[in-house]
Every structure is written in C-alpha cells, then in structure tokens.
Motif scaffolding. Structure first.
Motif, PDB file in Angstrom:
ATOM      1  N   SER A  13      45.653  11.981  65.492  1.00 57.43           N
ATOM      2  CA  SER A  13      45.584  12.081  66.957  1.00 57.43           C
ATOM      3  C   SER A  13      45.877  13.511  67.401  1.00 57.43           C
ATOM      4  O   SER A  13      45.210  14.047  68.304  1.00 57.43           O
ATOM      5  N   PHE A  14      46.874  14.124  66.776  1.00 59.12           N
ATOM      6  CA  PHE A  14      47.253  15.500  67.093  1.00 59.12           C
ATOM      7  C   PHE A  14      46.097  16.455  66.809  1.00 59.12           C
ATOM      8  O   PHE A  14      45.712  17.272  67.661  1.00 59.12           O
ATOM      9  N   VAL A  15      45.490  16.355  65.628  1.00 61.99           N
ATOM     10  CA  VAL A  15      44.400  17.251  65.233  1.00 61.99           C
ATOM     11  C   VAL A  15      43.174  17.031  66.110  1.00 61.99           C
ATOM     12  O   VAL A  15      42.547  17.987  66.581  1.00 61.99           O
ATOM     13  N   PHE A  16      42.811  15.775  66.362  1.00 60.92           N
ATOM     14  CA  PHE A  16      41.658  15.492  67.206  1.00 60.92           C
ATOM     15  C   PHE A  16      41.857  16.056  68.613  1.00 60.92           C
ATOM     16  O   PHE A  16      40.933  16.596  69.208  1.00 60.92           O
ATOM     17  N   GLY A  17      43.068  15.893  69.148  1.00 56.96           N
ATOM     18  CA  GLY A  17      43.345  16.388  70.487  1.00 56.96           C
ATOM     19  C   GLY A  17      43.159  17.884  70.601  1.00 56.96           C
ATOM     20  O   GLY A  17      42.597  18.386  71.585  1.00 56.96           O
ATOM     21  N   ILE A  18      43.613  18.616  69.585  1.00 55.02           N
ATOM     22  CA  ILE A  18      43.472  20.073  69.594  1.00 55.02           C
ATOM     23  C   ILE A  18      42.011  20.467  69.410  1.00 55.02           C
ATOM     24  O   ILE A  18      41.489  21.334  70.115  1.00 55.02           O
ATOM     25  N   GLU A  19      41.318  19.856  68.466  1.00 57.84           N
ATOM     26  CA  GLU A  19      39.938  20.222  68.179  1.00 57.84           C
ATOM     27  C   GLU A  19      38.999  19.868  69.330  1.00 57.84           C
ATOM     28  O   GLU A  19      38.028  20.583  69.589  1.00 57.84           O
ATOM     29  N   SER A  38      50.115   9.933  73.698  1.00 58.31           N
ATOM     30  CA  SER A  38      51.262  10.705  74.199  1.00 58.31           C
ATOM     31  C   SER A  38      52.535  10.323  73.453  1.00 58.31           C
ATOM     32  O   SER A  38      53.355  11.191  73.126  1.00 58.31           O
ATOM     33  N   ALA A  39      52.673   9.040  73.170  1.00 57.51           N
ATOM     34  CA  ALA A  39      53.844   8.580  72.417  1.00 57.51           C
ATOM     35  C   ALA A  39      53.829   9.128  70.994  1.00 57.51           C
ATOM     36  O   ALA A  39      54.879   9.480  70.438  1.00 57.51           O
ATOM     37  N   GLN A  40      52.636   9.242  70.410  1.00 59.08           N
ATOM     38  CA  GLN A  40      52.529   9.814  69.070  1.00 59.08           C
ATOM     39  C   GLN A  40      52.930  11.287  69.063  1.00 59.08           C
ATOM     40  O   GLN A  40      53.615  11.749  68.140  1.00 59.08           O
TER      41      GLN A  40
END
Length: 306
Positions: A13-19, A38-40
C-alpha cells in the motif's frame, strides 16, 4: 535496537501510494478503503517510530526515513513477487519469444523479463527490441509469441488494447518555438512511422512549415539528435530522457494505442505466465506516469480484445 517484521501488504500500500502519487488511488487499486490504507501508514510510522511522510501543499512527500523505507519496500516486494511466481509456476518450461518497442525496453527488460527468467530457469526467453513495422510482421508470421507495439490502425487477431497514450512534442529546455520564417526542424524515424506521420499531419493542418532535420532507425539516435538540439520529435512520455521535456505551443497531437499482440488465441502456460507479469508491470508503469488508468481488465477505461 528492537527488530521489526514489516507486513508486506502494508508495504505494498505504501509503495503503490508513492508510485501512483495518491493513496486514494492505491486504495482503489488494492480494493481497500482509504481509511484502511491510512491505518496501514500509521502502523508503518509506529513501527519505525519516525514520520515517513510530510505534508507539502495538498500532497505528501517522503521524509528521509520514508525514502529509505520506500527503497527497501520495493526490493522486499519484488523478491516476494518473484518467489510467488517461482513457487506457483515451478514446473513451467519452454521458450517464449517476445517483441518490445524500444520505448519500453529499458523498463521491461530488466524488471519483467529479468525477474521472470530468474524465477523460471527452465523457460528460455528470446526478446526482440524493434520498430513497429518489424514487430507486427514478426507476430503475423508466428515468429513471436507476444509483441508490445503501437496500434497501427489495422485490425489484428488476438490483440488487446492496453492503453491510449497521448503523443507529445519533445525537445530541449532551450527550444524557442517555431518561427514564421524558418521551417520547424523535425527529428524522426525513417518512414513509415506512426508518430512521424502524426507530427507532419498536425503541422500541415496548423499551417506550420517544417523540414526533416534528422532521421534515425533507432530510438537512441532520436534522443541523441534531440538532445544535441537538431530539432524536436514526437513520442509519448514513456522513456523520456531526463535532459529533455515535453514542449508546449505546438499543434495538438492525437493519442496512440498501445497494444499487446498475440500470435495465437490459445497460449501455452509459460507464455501466459509471462504475459500476466508483463501486464502487471505495464499497469504499474502507466498508472504512475499518467493520470488515467491503463485499459486493462478490471481497471480504468476498459480493455478491447479482438
């Protein structure tokens, strides 16, 4: 130091959000709610005990800790996905012949084909990087199993539209625009070329004089000539060199379809596996670069198969 075990779903989720430039888009891609993502992110920050994101206007940027975590997260996910492919397709063997446009070779050769080759040592990959006319000829004669090429306007069996990408004028930052007294210098592939034809058509309709200043049979030659200031060219922004940029003030250009061509409607398991991985990598690449989603099954503007 207290050792941490990172959750790969959280890292994804973190990587997808940035990319993708948006955690809302990441949530949509992953089939989660924005509150769940957001919780993640909160869980990640609690684990590292430092902020990984900071506000910048209406958006978010990585902190130095976030940049480090992002780099490792991508490596962990790549290894996990490679392991998944290896385990789920451990018995795959055979030969896959794939053709790629030069625009995508730099991205897909090391990531998609390299990872697939390591995961499936018994599958031989024969990759051809060539121009559109060559790729379409090879696939039509059965010399390739798969070909990633531009849509040429003619119907082709066993093809799937991946996306429709905007063509753009590309040149150096010091390009001063066209002059009424001097023809616009064009850098282009040797004819026939879809993007060369689109550039000429757009200029003719706008009444802008032009001349072909440089021709090349390779994309590297095109980029070298434009970087040297010999003229401007037309491509998509995929693979755009850092020293060049998309230009404004020139006639509007149409979109061009990116198509996956198959030699046959029924593909062998090892060919199908590579196709699946290829489409996933393309989805990530194009979604991160463009505001619209690729035209893939279940994503965005819908796929067209013939």
């Amino acid at each position: 130091m207290r050792w941490q075990t990172f959750d790969l779903d959280v890292l994804r989720s973190f990587v997808f959000g940035i990319e993708l430039g948006s955690f809302a888009k990441a949530a949509d891609r992953l089939g989660r709610s924005t509150s769940a993502v957001s919780a993640q992110l909160k869980k990640l920050e609690d684990q590292v005990e430092r902020p990984i994101l900071r506000k910048s206007g209406r958006g978010l940027l990585l902190t130095p800790v976030g940049e480090t975590l992002f780099s490792y997260a991508k490596r962990l996910l790549e290894l996990n996905d490679e392991a998944t492919i290896a385990v789920c397709g451990a018995d795959l063997e055979g030969c896959v012949k794939i053709g790629l446009q030069e625009d995508f070779g730099e991205h897909l050769l090391p990531e998609t084909l390299g990872g697939f080759a390591r995961a499936h040592p018994h599958v031989q990959i024969e990759a051809t990087v060539a121009r559109n006319v060559q790729l379409l000829e090879l696939i039509s004669h059965g010399h390739l199993d798969l070909a990633l090429a531009w849509e040429a306007g003619n119907s082709a069996p066993h093809s799937q539209l991946i996306a429709e990408l905007p063509m753009c004028w590309i040149g150096r930052a010091d390009f001063i625009g066209h002059s009424d007294h001097e023809p616009l210098p064009l850098v282009a592939f040797e004819a026939p070329c879809l993007m060369r034809s689109a550039a000429i058509k757009a200029l003719d309709e706008a009444g802008i004089p032009w001349r072909v200043a440089f021709t090349s049979s390779s994309l590297s030659g095109i980029w070298a000539a434009v970087s040297a200031g010999l003229g401007v060219t037309v491509r998509t922004s995929v693979g755009l060199p850092k020293q060049l940029l998309m230009l404004k003030g020139l006639p509007k250009l149409p979109r061009i379809g990116l198509v996956l061509y198959r030699a046959d409607s029924r593909t062998a398991p090892h060919v199908k596996q590579l196709e699946t991985i290829l489409l996933e990598h393309l989805e990530n690449l194009l979604s991160a670069r463009y505001a619209f989603a690729p035209a893939m099954p279940g994503v965005g503007i819908g796929a067209r198969s013939t």
